[in-house]
Enzyme design. Structure first.
Site, PDB file in Angstrom:
ATOM      1  N   GLU A  78      43.538  40.475  37.795  1.00  0.00           N
ATOM      2  CA  GLU A  78      43.273  41.566  36.855  1.00  0.00           C
ATOM      3  C   GLU A  78      44.486  42.447  36.590  1.00  0.00           C
ATOM      4  O   GLU A  78      45.116  42.974  37.505  1.00  0.00           O
ATOM      5  CB  GLU A  78      42.116  42.433  37.364  1.00  0.00           C
ATOM      6  CG  GLU A  78      41.703  43.527  36.385  1.00  0.00           C
ATOM      7  CD  GLU A  78      40.397  44.215  36.737  1.00  0.00           C
ATOM      8  OE1 GLU A  78      39.989  45.104  35.975  1.00  0.00           O
ATOM      9  OE2 GLU A  78      39.785  43.871  37.770  1.00  0.00           O
ATOM     10  N   LYS A 108      34.887  42.895  33.966  1.00  0.00           N
ATOM     11  CA  LYS A 108      33.534  43.238  34.411  1.00  0.00           C
ATOM     12  C   LYS A 108      32.604  42.134  33.941  1.00  0.00           C
ATOM     13  O   LYS A 108      32.449  41.898  32.753  1.00  0.00           O
ATOM     14  CB  LYS A 108      33.072  44.590  33.839  1.00  0.00           C
ATOM     15  CG  LYS A 108      33.323  45.752  34.758  1.00  0.00           C
ATOM     16  CD  LYS A 108      32.411  45.697  35.981  1.00  0.00           C
ATOM     17  CE  LYS A 108      32.878  46.676  37.047  1.00  0.00           C
ATOM     18  NZ  LYS A 108      33.385  46.002  38.223  1.00  0.00           N
ATOM     19  N   PRO A 150      47.315  35.277  38.192  1.00  0.00           N
ATOM     20  CA  PRO A 150      48.456  35.740  37.387  1.00  0.00           C
ATOM     21  C   PRO A 150      49.149  36.983  37.942  1.00  0.00           C
ATOM     22  O   PRO A 150      50.342  37.188  37.706  1.00  0.00           O
ATOM     23  CB  PRO A 150      47.826  36.044  36.022  1.00  0.00           C
ATOM     24  CG  PRO A 150      46.374  36.216  36.277  1.00  0.00           C
ATOM     25  CD  PRO A 150      46.056  35.330  37.429  1.00  0.00           C
TER      26      PRO A 150
END
Length: 450
Positions: free
Chosen positions: A251, A268, A233
């Site tokens: 991210e 994470k 993305p």
């Protein structure tokens, strides 16, 4: 779109992918692309830009002859990227004219610690007033905020370049891209982190290792294949002279939304994906139930809550989502989401620079974590684990975390991979996680071996 544009023209006759357009526009100064969570934008020919390299800050301004002249003194970034903080409409963030670029990990870390520095560009920001956006109903559309005469000239130049096939640069590796560390060297660094944790220096360290090779030609030639492989993305691309940055990042770092709202979504926790649906679901379920990954994720959530609180209105920091699982092409990730309201007297660029590098790729506590990273990794990360993104003139914007990214500077090409080390980590599993994250990209890159 806003009526403030001096020029707005559809380019629907050019049914080209972002990578194909970039290849045709490769000669343009400051060429940059952001997928921007499926709102693709390509920008070029910035009106002016700031470049930091070899600890020197340089500011360039475009002249009437389309050349760039270096100014006698650089500008202060926080003064130059002076957003108005006046966005009120609660619409999704998209680029509509402003600043684009990247903040490298080395530059950001050196605000607080003596981190090593790469010879390549450490920070770049350009003011972009002409750009292409992909509109789902129209295809690629040219927008410009320049004066009408300049906008027309830029449009004609873009149209002419898109109308011919891209020049070929025959990208190839001259030396295979492979891990700089042996497994034994990785485990030695891992063990040292465990010693630091037991001594009380830190709770978590994001230990990464470099994969390095040599290459010739334009890295951009590989972009289409990398973006199809990863479907990321927050993918992107930037070219500055002999430096190229190719992002396949999943991210988000910070989304600067309307009405002073800011959102961060740290990753994470990782498990590999498998072609077999049953095996893939089992891998996802292991991540859902992993107390170790939840503890690791929660540490970073707490760190980022603290980072945001420095710049946020009192009482506005909230954790919207905790331990959600998102599935990407090669891995499952554990993702959380934190939001806050930015103080009215804080400029977005000020927060971006001071909050960088992101907590998900440093550790906790953050400054001690970066000191340990510098000691153990010994190699500068460059752009990796920095941030690529944009600011609009109204203060909105979106910046990623530069993981799953390829860097090429002159003949050197590199990728990095790593993960968070806690007291509950196992060396073998953490070492394997590096390869779970990067092996598909590494294998693809090495298909260009000469």
């Amino acid at each position: 779109m806003s009526s403030c544009y001096s020029l707005q023209k559809a380019l629907s006759q050019f049914d080209l992918s972002a990578a194909e357009i970039l290849l045709r526009l490769q000669q343009l100064t400051g060429l940059i692309y952001l997928n921007d969570d499926d709102h693709p934008v390509i920008a070029f020919l910035p009106q002016q830009y700031q470049l930091i390299q070899d600890q020197h800050s340089q500011h360039f301004v475009r002249d009437a002859a389309w050349h760039y002249q270096q100014q006698s003194s650089p500008v202060v970034l926080e003064d130059w990227v002076n957003c108005q903080n006046n966005a009120t409409a609660p619409t999704a963030t998209q680029f509509h004219g402003g600043w684009m670029g990247f903040v490298g990990y080395d530059y950001a870390a050196r605000q607080d610690v003596a981190a090593p520095l790469h010879a390549q560009p450490a920070l770049y920001l350009g003011q972009y007033l002409s750009f292409l956006k992909y509109e789902k109903t129209q295809g690629w559309v040219f927008y410009s905020l320049e004066d009408i005469q300049t906008a027309e000239h830029i449009f004609q130049k873009i149209h002419a370049l898109l109308d011919v096939d891209a020049p070929k640069t025959a990208f190839q590796l001259t030396q295979t891209c492979q891990a700089r560390w042996s497994k034994a060297e990785y485990i030695q660094a891992f063990d040292r982190i465990i010693d630091y944790i037991r001594a009380g220096d830190c709770y978590q360290i994001n230990l990464t290792q470099q994969f390095i090779g040599q290459a010739q030609g334009l890295l951009l030639e590989t972009a289409e294949q990398f973006w199809q492989l990863t479907n990321a993305p927050y993918a992107g691309y930037l070219k500055i002279g002999d430096f190229e940055l190719l992002s396949c990042s999943p991210e988000l770092f910070i989304d600067f939304q309307a009405q002073q709202q800011i959102v961060t979504r740290p990753i994470k926790g990782t498990m590999p994906r498998y072609p077999d649906p049953e095996q893939d679901q089992q891998s996802k379920q292991r991540l859902i139930q992993s107390e170790k990954d939840q503890a690791e994720n929660l540490m970073i959530v707490d760190l980022l809550r603290n980072d945001l609180s420095v710049y946020a209105e009192i009482g506005s920091v909230k954790t919207n989502k905790l331990f959600e699982i998102e599935s990407f092409e090669q891995v499952h990730h554990m993702v959380s989401e934190i939001q806050a309201n930015l103080k009215s007297d804080i400029q977005p660029i000020q927060m971006l620079l001071k909050a960088s590098p992101g907590g998900s790729i440093t550790g906790a506590p953050k400054i001690r974590a970066m000191q340990i990273i510098a000691e153990l990794e010994q190699q500068p990360r460059g752009a990796y684990c920095g941030s690529l993104g944009y600011f609009n003139q109204d203060g909105t914007g979106r910046w990623n975390i530069l993981i799953r990214s390829v860097q090429k500077y002159q003949q050197e090409i590199s990728m990095w991979a790593g993960g968070g080390i806690t007291i509950a980590s196992q060396a073998e599993a953490e070492y394997q996680e590096c390869f779970d994250k990067i092996s598909a990209m590494l294998n693809l890159l090495n298909t260009w071996q000469g």
